[in-house]
Design a protein around this motif. Structure first.
Motif, PDB file in Angstrom:
ATOM      1  N   ARG A   1       0.843  -1.183   0.000  1.00 46.05           N
ATOM      2  CA  ARG A   1       0.000   0.000   0.000  1.00 46.05           C
ATOM      3  C   ARG A   1       0.884   1.240   0.000  1.00 46.05           C
ATOM      4  N   ASN A   2       0.418   2.287  -0.702  1.00 46.52           N
ATOM      5  CA  ASN A   2       1.152   3.547  -0.693  1.00 46.52           C
ATOM      6  C   ASN A   2       0.892   4.338   0.585  1.00 46.52           C
ATOM      7  N   ALA A   3      -0.366   4.323   1.052  1.00 44.11           N
ATOM      8  CA  ALA A   3      -0.730   5.108   2.227  1.00 44.11           C
ATOM      9  C   ALA A   3      -1.578   4.254   3.169  1.00 44.11           C
ATOM     10  N   PRO A   4      -0.938   3.336   3.887  1.00 41.38           N
ATOM     11  CA  PRO A   4      -1.687   2.516   4.836  1.00 41.38           C
ATOM     12  C   PRO A   4      -2.269   3.376   5.958  1.00 41.38           C
ATOM     13  N   GLN A   5      -3.217   2.809   6.681  1.00 41.21           N
ATOM     14  CA  GLN A   5      -3.837   3.566   7.769  1.00 41.21           C
ATOM     15  C   GLN A   5      -2.787   4.109   8.731  1.00 41.21           C
ATOM     16  N   ARG A   6      -1.789   3.310   9.026  1.00 41.94           N
ATOM     17  CA  ARG A   6      -0.660   3.758   9.834  1.00 41.94           C
ATOM     18  C   ARG A   6       0.621   3.401   9.074  1.00 41.94           C
ATOM     19  N   ALA A   7       1.343   4.421   8.646  1.00 39.19           N
ATOM     20  CA  ALA A   7       2.596   4.171   7.933  1.00 39.19           C
ATOM     21  C   ALA A   7       3.616   3.550   8.886  1.00 39.19           C
ATOM     22  N   PRO A   8       4.540   2.744   8.378  1.00 41.64           N
ATOM     23  CA  PRO A   8       5.524   2.085   9.234  1.00 41.64           C
ATOM     24  C   PRO A   8       6.348   3.076  10.055  1.00 41.64           C
ATOM     25  N   LEU A   9       6.764   2.648  11.222  1.00 38.11           N
ATOM     26  CA  LEU A   9       7.699   3.351  12.089  1.00 38.11           C
ATOM     27  C   LEU A   9       7.200   4.726  12.525  1.00 38.11           C
ATOM     28  N   GLY A  10       5.893   4.945  12.465  1.00 42.52           N
ATOM     29  CA  GLY A  10       5.344   6.231  12.867  1.00 42.52           C
ATOM     30  C   GLY A  10       5.602   7.347  11.876  1.00 42.52           C
ATOM     31  N   LEU A  11       5.909   7.003  10.618  1.00 44.55           N
ATOM     32  CA  LEU A  11       6.175   8.000   9.582  1.00 44.55           C
ATOM     33  C   LEU A  11       4.873   8.500   8.962  1.00 44.55           C
ATOM     34  N   TYR A  12       4.983   9.601   8.224  1.00 44.50           N
ATOM     35  CA  TYR A  12       3.857  10.135   7.457  1.00 44.50           C
ATOM     36  C   TYR A  12       4.048   9.762   5.986  1.00 44.50           C
ATOM     37  N   ALA A  13       2.971   9.316   5.336  1.00 44.01           N
ATOM     38  CA  ALA A  13       2.987   9.022   3.898  1.00 44.01           C
ATOM     39  C   ALA A  13       2.581  10.281   3.142  1.00 44.01           C
ATOM     40  N   GLU A  14       3.331  10.592   2.071  1.00 44.26           N
ATOM     41  CA  GLU A  14       3.078  11.828   1.309  1.00 44.26           C
ATOM     42  C   GLU A  14       3.430  11.572  -0.149  1.00 44.26           C
ATOM     43  N   GLN A  15       2.555  11.976  -1.051  1.00 46.53           N
ATOM     44  CA  GLN A  15       2.845  11.844  -2.482  1.00 46.53           C
ATOM     45  C   GLN A  15       3.346  13.176  -3.034  1.00 46.53           C
ATOM     46  N   LEU A  16       4.413  13.104  -3.834  1.00 44.35           N
ATOM     47  CA  LEU A  16       4.957  14.259  -4.543  1.00 44.35           C
ATOM     48  C   LEU A  16       4.730  14.028  -6.024  1.00 44.35           C
ATOM     49  N   SER A  17       3.902  14.872  -6.649  1.00 43.35           N
ATOM     50  CA  SER A  17       3.529  14.693  -8.055  1.00 43.35           C
ATOM     51  C   SER A  17       4.243  15.715  -8.922  1.00 43.35           C
ATOM     52  N   GLY A  18       5.008  15.229  -9.892  1.00 46.73           N
ATOM     53  CA  GLY A  18       5.702  16.107 -10.822  1.00 46.73           C
ATOM     54  C   GLY A  18       4.941  16.329 -12.110  1.00 46.73           C
ATOM     55  N   THR A  19       3.866  15.587 -12.312  1.00 44.89           N
ATOM     56  CA  THR A  19       2.993  15.756 -13.467  1.00 44.89           C
ATOM     57  C   THR A  19       1.553  15.693 -12.971  1.00 44.89           C
ATOM     58  N   ALA A  20       0.617  16.028 -13.866  1.00 48.26           N
ATOM     59  CA  ALA A  20      -0.797  15.918 -13.504  1.00 48.26           C
ATOM     60  C   ALA A  20      -1.142  14.454 -13.222  1.00 48.26           C
ATOM     61  N   PHE A  21      -2.095  14.236 -12.324  1.00 44.35           N
ATOM     62  CA  PHE A  21      -2.487  12.869 -11.966  1.00 44.35           C
ATOM     63  C   PHE A  21      -2.845  12.032 -13.192  1.00 44.35           C
ATOM     64  N   THR A  22      -3.473  12.663 -14.181  1.00 43.63           N
ATOM     65  CA  THR A  22      -4.078  11.909 -15.282  1.00 43.63           C
ATOM     66  C   THR A  22      -3.221  11.872 -16.538  1.00 43.63           C
ATOM     67  N   GLU A  23      -1.962  12.325 -16.460  1.00 42.26           N
ATOM     68  CA  GLU A  23      -1.106  12.196 -17.641  1.00 42.26           C
ATOM     69  C   GLU A  23      -0.864  10.718 -17.929  1.00 42.26           C
ATOM     70  N   PRO A  24      -0.593  10.369 -19.194  1.00 42.46           N
ATOM     71  CA  PRO A  24      -0.404   8.956 -19.549  1.00 42.46           C
ATOM     72  C   PRO A  24       0.642   8.290 -18.655  1.00 42.46           C
ATOM     73  N   ARG A  25       0.441   7.012 -18.408  1.00 43.30           N
ATOM     74  CA  ARG A  25       1.324   6.281 -17.503  1.00 43.30           C
ATOM     75  C   ARG A  25       2.800   6.421 -17.894  1.00 43.30           C
ATOM     76  N   ALA A  26       3.088   6.405 -19.195  1.00 48.78           N
ATOM     77  CA  ALA A  26       4.476   6.478 -19.641  1.00 48.78           C
ATOM     78  C   ALA A  26       5.121   7.816 -19.313  1.00 48.78           C
ATOM     79  N   HIS A  27       4.295   8.864 -19.108  1.00 53.54           N
ATOM     80  CA  HIS A  27       4.824  10.200 -18.851  1.00 53.54           C
ATOM     81  C   HIS A  27       4.629  10.636 -17.403  1.00 53.54           C
ATOM     82  N   ASN A  28       3.883   9.874 -16.644  1.00 54.03           N
ATOM     83  CA  ASN A  28       3.515  10.302 -15.298  1.00 54.03           C
ATOM     84  C   ASN A  28       4.718  10.221 -14.365  1.00 54.03           C
ATOM     85  N   ARG A  29       4.932  11.278 -13.591  1.00 53.91           N
ATOM     86  CA  ARG A  29       6.036  11.333 -12.635  1.00 53.91           C
ATOM     87  C   ARG A  29       5.463  11.585 -11.238  1.00 53.91           C
ATOM     88  N   ARG A  30       5.711  10.662 -10.326  1.00 50.64           N
ATOM     89  CA  ARG A  30       5.298  10.851  -8.943  1.00 50.64           C
ATOM     90  C   ARG A  30       6.109   9.932  -8.052  1.00 50.64           C
TER      91      ARG A  30
END
Length: 438
Positions: A35-64
């Motif tokens: 899982r990318n963002a489980p209910q509780r991230a391991p070791l008490g960490l915070y899960a965060e996504q950093l997106s370099g492209t729009a969510f819906t750009e084609p898979r081959a071009h998507n950066r995150r």
């Protein structure tokens, strides 16, 4: 920085396939399973996504990338405006595009205590950072390591060291780059630059457009140019610092600053493809003619930022790496030409085979679209009379930022003391040799 520190930095990088999904953890068990963002991230960490492209750009071009950090990025105070220093951003409206050929000597030495950010000096660029189009050419000259953290929301930064090694401390870990290497910091990634030598000097391409990628190879086939496996991503390394840290953010052309109560370089694990990377330019697999004439300079492309027109780049990064010249009945230096693209060229070391003098490491030239250029008179005379034996070009390392739009020089670049005043003179004396047949 000491030799031991250099070895440590080198040990914190590894070879990786370019643009693919990768992962790293500084502490075992920090990456969640399945899982990318489980209910509780391991070791008490915070899960965060950093997106370099729009969510819906084609898979081959998507950066995150997914980051697992000690504190989320949202935990910070308000930013306030800071002095932009000598950094300028598109649209460049303080002057007009200049059709003349321009060339600069290296940046003068900085004032003592100048770090990488304070040492950035904008030469020019094009497009509009707020519309995510175009690019800017910067140079840097620094004599102090940063004790602050920087991020650029306007674009990704391709750093080309010319003098002095750099240790880049990023959210993803550490990258060690020396002259002859390049490093890319993606849009929005926070980092700090530490000097490995007494001073550092080099070039930066700020790419506002689509992220750099490897060029398609077309008829070349599956192999050649830059190999994907030669790009290095950081191994996760984090700072657990609970004390004030200045964070500077470049946003829509202006610098903004805030003082955090912790270091934002606190990512313990990550996975994704929006990732910093480094590349050794001497690993570039040069292709060329083994019969006669020149392939176009595009065959030296390391990275390209594609536009909405196939084959027309927002900006290309091109390197003229060591290579053999074997063409028969061929004028071997770069030929005279005019180009719809605009070219900023810099020199990392040695000499460039199209110029006899004046083009030196740390300096650069700007040839805007349709500006006629090519070898200077001395180079033309020498190459026209040379015996055409196989020749190894290995005494220089030059590069080019090539872009689809004219580059408008900033006022500080157009008025700089290190702007060469008679660059046109290198072509003076190209004599008439025309001899009509009887």
């Amino acid at each position: 920085m000491s030799g031991d520190a250099r070895k440590t930095a080198e040990g914190l990088t590894h070879l990786t396939g370019f643009g693919n999904e990768h992962s790293s953890e500084a502490v075992p068990g920090a990456l969640p399973e399945g899982r990318n963002a489980p209910q509780r991230a391991p070791l008490g960490l915070y899960a965060e996504q950093l997106s370099g492209t729009a969510f819906t750009e084609p898979r081959a071009h998507n950066r995150r990338s997914w980051l697992y950090r000690i504190r989320p990025s949202a935990a910070h105070p308000a930013f306030t405006r800071a002095d932009n220093g000598r950094i300028r951003t598109a649209p460049f409206t303080e002057s007009v595009p200049d059709p003349n050929r321009l060339r600069w000597n290296p940046l003068p030495a900085p004032a003592p205590g100048t770090d990488f950010l304070a040492g950035l000096w904008t030469l020019g660029g094009n497009g509009d950072a707020t519309q995510r189009t175009g690019m800017a050419v910067h140079l840097y000259h620094a004599d102090a390591s940063m004790d602050r953290v920087f991020s650029d929301a306007d674009g990704e930064l391709l750093i080309v060291p010319e003098r002095g090694g750099l240790l880049l401390r990023t959210e993803f870990g550490l990258l060690h780059v020396e002259p002859g290497h390049v490093a890319l910091i993606p849009r929005g990634v926070r980092f700090r630059v530490e000097l490995l030598d007494a001073s550092a000097r080099g070039y930066v391409c700020e790419n506002y457009g689509a992220p750099f990628q490897l060029p398609d190879l077309g008829p070349i086939g599956a192999n050649g140019l830059a190999n994907a496996r030669d790009f290095r991503a950081p191994v996760a390394a984090y700072e657990d610092v609970e004390s004030p840290v200045e964070v500077v953010n470049k946003f829509c052309g202006n610098l903004w600053t805030a003082t955090y109560d912790h270091s934002p370089l606190d990512v313990v694990a990550w996975h994704g493809n929006h990732v910093p990377y480094a590349y050794d330019l001497r690993r570039f697999n040069v292709l060329g003619s083994i019969s006669y004439d020149h392939p176009d300079p595009s065959i030296f492309t390391v990275l390209t930022s594609p536009s909405d027109t196939p084959g027309l780049a927002g900006v290309d990064f091109v390197v003229f790496a060591p290579r053999w010249l074997v063409g028969e009945d061929t004028f071997r230096p770069p030929y005279f030409h005019r180009n719809v693209m605009s070219e900023y060229m810099g020199l990392i070391e040695g000499a460039y085979d199209a110029k006899a003098e004046g083009f030196v490491p740390g300096g650069g030239s700007l040839h805007n679209m349709m500006s006629a250029h090519g070898p200077d008179r001395e180079t033309f005379d020498r190459a026209s009379a040379a015996e055409l034996r196989p020749q190894k070009i290995d005494d220089g390392l030059a590069f080019m930022f090539e872009t689809r739009w004219p580059v408008t020089a900033t006022a500080q670049a157009a008025e700089a003391e290190h702007l060469q005043q008679d660059y046109d003179g290198v072509w003076r004396g190209l004599q008439r040799h025309f001899r009509p047949l009887p």
